[in-house]
Motif scaffolding. Structure first.
Motif, PDB file in Angstrom:
ATOM      1  N   LEU A   1       0.806  -1.216   0.000  1.00  0.00           N
ATOM      2  CA  LEU A   1       0.000   0.000   0.000  1.00  0.00           C
ATOM      3  C   LEU A   1       0.845   1.275   0.000  1.00  0.00           C
ATOM      4  O   LEU A   1       0.303   2.366   0.165  1.00  0.00           O
ATOM      5  CB  LEU A   1      -0.928   0.003   1.221  1.00  0.00           C
ATOM      6  N   GLN A   2       2.154   1.111  -0.163  1.00  0.00           N
ATOM      7  CA  GLN A   2       3.084   2.245  -0.218  1.00  0.00           C
ATOM      8  C   GLN A   2       3.023   3.085   1.056  1.00  0.00           C
ATOM      9  O   GLN A   2       3.008   4.316   1.014  1.00  0.00           O
ATOM     10  CB  GLN A   2       2.816   3.105  -1.452  1.00  0.00           C
ATOM     11  N   GLY A   3       2.952   2.422   2.183  1.00  0.00           N
ATOM     12  CA  GLY A   3       2.985   3.124   3.458  1.00  0.00           C
ATOM     13  C   GLY A   3       1.748   2.941   4.301  1.00  0.00           C
ATOM     14  O   GLY A   3       1.782   3.228   5.497  1.00  0.00           O
ATOM     15  N   GLY A   4       0.675   2.479   3.728  1.00  0.00           N
ATOM     16  CA  GLY A   4      -0.529   2.264   4.520  1.00  0.00           C
ATOM     17  C   GLY A   4      -1.787   2.664   3.789  1.00  0.00           C
ATOM     18  O   GLY A   4      -1.776   2.983   2.594  1.00  0.00           O
ATOM     19  N   LEU A   5      -2.885   2.654   4.510  1.00  0.00           N
ATOM     20  CA  LEU A   5      -4.200   2.958   3.949  1.00  0.00           C
ATOM     21  C   LEU A   5      -4.323   4.463   3.699  1.00  0.00           C
ATOM     22  O   LEU A   5      -3.987   5.273   4.561  1.00  0.00           O
ATOM     23  CB  LEU A   5      -5.285   2.507   4.920  1.00  0.00           C
ATOM     24  N   VAL A   6      -4.792   4.835   2.513  1.00  0.00           N
ATOM     25  CA  VAL A   6      -4.945   6.245   2.156  1.00  0.00           C
ATOM     26  C   VAL A   6      -6.094   6.851   2.957  1.00  0.00           C
ATOM     27  O   VAL A   6      -7.194   6.306   3.012  1.00  0.00           O
ATOM     28  CB  VAL A   6      -5.207   6.405   0.649  1.00  0.00           C
ATOM     29  N   MET A   7      -5.823   8.000   3.580  1.00  0.00           N
ATOM     30  CA  MET A   7      -6.839   8.711   4.339  1.00  0.00           C
ATOM     31  C   MET A   7      -7.629   9.633   3.410  1.00  0.00           C
ATOM     32  O   MET A   7      -7.168  10.008   2.338  1.00  0.00           O
ATOM     33  CB  MET A   7      -6.179   9.528   5.445  1.00  0.00           C
ATOM     34  N   GLY A   8      -8.820  10.002   3.846  1.00  0.00           N
ATOM     35  CA  GLY A   8      -9.635  10.888   3.028  1.00  0.00           C
ATOM     36  C   GLY A   8     -10.024  10.273   1.709  1.00  0.00           C
ATOM     37  O   GLY A   8     -10.121  10.966   0.689  1.00  0.00           O
ATOM     38  N   ALA A   9     -10.271   8.974   1.704  1.00  0.00           N
ATOM     39  CA  ALA A   9     -10.650   8.237   0.497  1.00  0.00           C
ATOM     40  C   ALA A   9     -11.684   7.191   0.877  1.00  0.00           C
ATOM     41  O   ALA A   9     -12.039   7.025   2.043  1.00  0.00           O
ATOM     42  CB  ALA A   9      -9.429   7.590  -0.159  1.00  0.00           C
ATOM     43  N   MET A  10     -12.170   6.483  -0.128  1.00  0.00           N
ATOM     44  CA  MET A  10     -13.185   5.467   0.085  1.00  0.00           C
ATOM     45  C   MET A  10     -12.595   4.091  -0.181  1.00  0.00           C
ATOM     46  O   MET A  10     -11.922   3.882  -1.195  1.00  0.00           O
ATOM     47  CB  MET A  10     -14.397   5.734  -0.817  1.00  0.00           C
ATOM     48  N   HIS A  11     -12.837   3.157   0.739  1.00  0.00           N
ATOM     49  CA  HIS A  11     -12.317   1.803   0.642  1.00  0.00           C
ATOM     50  C   HIS A  11     -13.475   0.815   0.804  1.00  0.00           C
ATOM     51  O   HIS A  11     -14.441   1.091   1.525  1.00  0.00           O
ATOM     52  CB  HIS A  11     -11.259   1.544   1.717  1.00  0.00           C
TER      53      HIS A  11
END
Length: 295
Positions: A55-65
């Motif tokens: 994930l290139q560092g972790g879960l993206v914030m301010g997005a939809m998963h």
């Protein structure tokens, strides 16, 4: 002749405004190109080294998963998305929107179970929606509120309302407010969306542990847990498959949720206890050792 000065002045103001806007845009583009890494989206590490690297560092914030699971895996999916929410919320309020039918199929959310997973129930607000349309509208409105940390939208079964248009609206709301959206789809098949990541989750083998035993986040209404079953539970372990990643490759991992640290990690290599050799047993005599070698 009377209006010409005003028209000239108005036209000059528009030209100046356009010039300033273009200059501002050029400056923004130059800053982004010069400091590309500084403008990458914020991420939160999950704790699992391999997953975070993918994930290139972790879960993206301010997005939809999105998280998908079979109907019989609803408890595992709930625990997994609760872990994601706990990592992404960062001690900010969490809103969990559930379709009424979900509670009938999966059971109610257990506040004590979520607390044992490491989440603070005082920061959790649950909303029961009568149908999918109400749940979707509630989640979209909530994701526009930047006072929240995470919004979870849980829907059971196939729902035509959760199409590409609805997904785009949720993504735009998340990007505008900075609130992270987690969509939990149980007993449904993945469909095209604007999700940053998409996961398919199943329960993995969780051997008993002598340490603290976390409770399930879901429990049928009125159900009691016998002490024997309580003592037999181990740490929550998930078979998590990342099937969509907008910024890199996909993968599949066995991820254990560590309740005390409130993060995911790799399960122990040898989770089952191994009997140690008795310390009082004497070493074999030289004659017996030679006999063993001869045989």
């Amino acid at each position: 002749m009377i209006l010409s000065p005003n028209r000239s002045h108005f036209g000059g103001s528009c030209t100046t405004a356009r010039t300033n806007t273009l200059a501002s845009l050029r400056g923004s583009i130059e800053r982004i190109e010069a400091h590309g890494d500084a403008y990458m989206p914020d991420r939160v590490a999950l704790g699992h080294a391999d997953a975070d690297a993918t994930l290139q560092g972790g879960l993206v914030m301010g997005a939809m998963h999105e998280v998908f699971a079979e109907g019989r895996q609803s408890a595992a999916a709930t625990g997994f998305i609760a872990g994601l929410a706990g990592r992404a919320a960062a001690r900010r309020p969490l809103l969990w929107v559930r379709q009424d039918f979900t509670e009938i199929e999966s059971g109610v959310l257990s506040m004590s179970g979520l607390a044992e997973l490491g989440l603070d129930p005082r920061l959790l607000v649950t909303v029961r929606a009568a149908d999918v349309d109400t749940a979707l509208r509630t989640a979209a409105d909530a994701m526009a509120c930047d006072a929240l940390g995470v919004v979870v939208l849980e829907v059971w079964g196939e729902a035509r309302q959760l199409d590409l248009v609805a997904s785009r609206k949720l993504t735009l709301a998340a990007q505008t407010s900075g609130v992270t959206g987690l969509v939990l789809r149980v007993a449904a098949e993945p469909s095209p969306s604007t999700a940053e990541t998409r996961w398919i989750v199943r329960a993995a083998h969780s051997p008993p542990a002598a340490a603290s035993m976390p409770a399930a986040a879901l429990r049928p209404a009125g159900a009691l847990r016998p002490a024997a079953a309580w003592s037999a539970w181990g740490a929550p372990v998930f078979d998590a498959q990342l099937v969509r990643n907008r910024h890199g490759p996909v993968g599949q991992w066995i991820m254990e949720w560590k309740c005390d640290e409130c993060l995911f990690g790799k399960p122990a290599a040898y989770p089952q206890p191994v009997a140690a050799a008795p310390a009082h047993r004497p070493h074999p005599t030289p004659a017996r050792a030679q006999q063993r070698r001869a045989s």
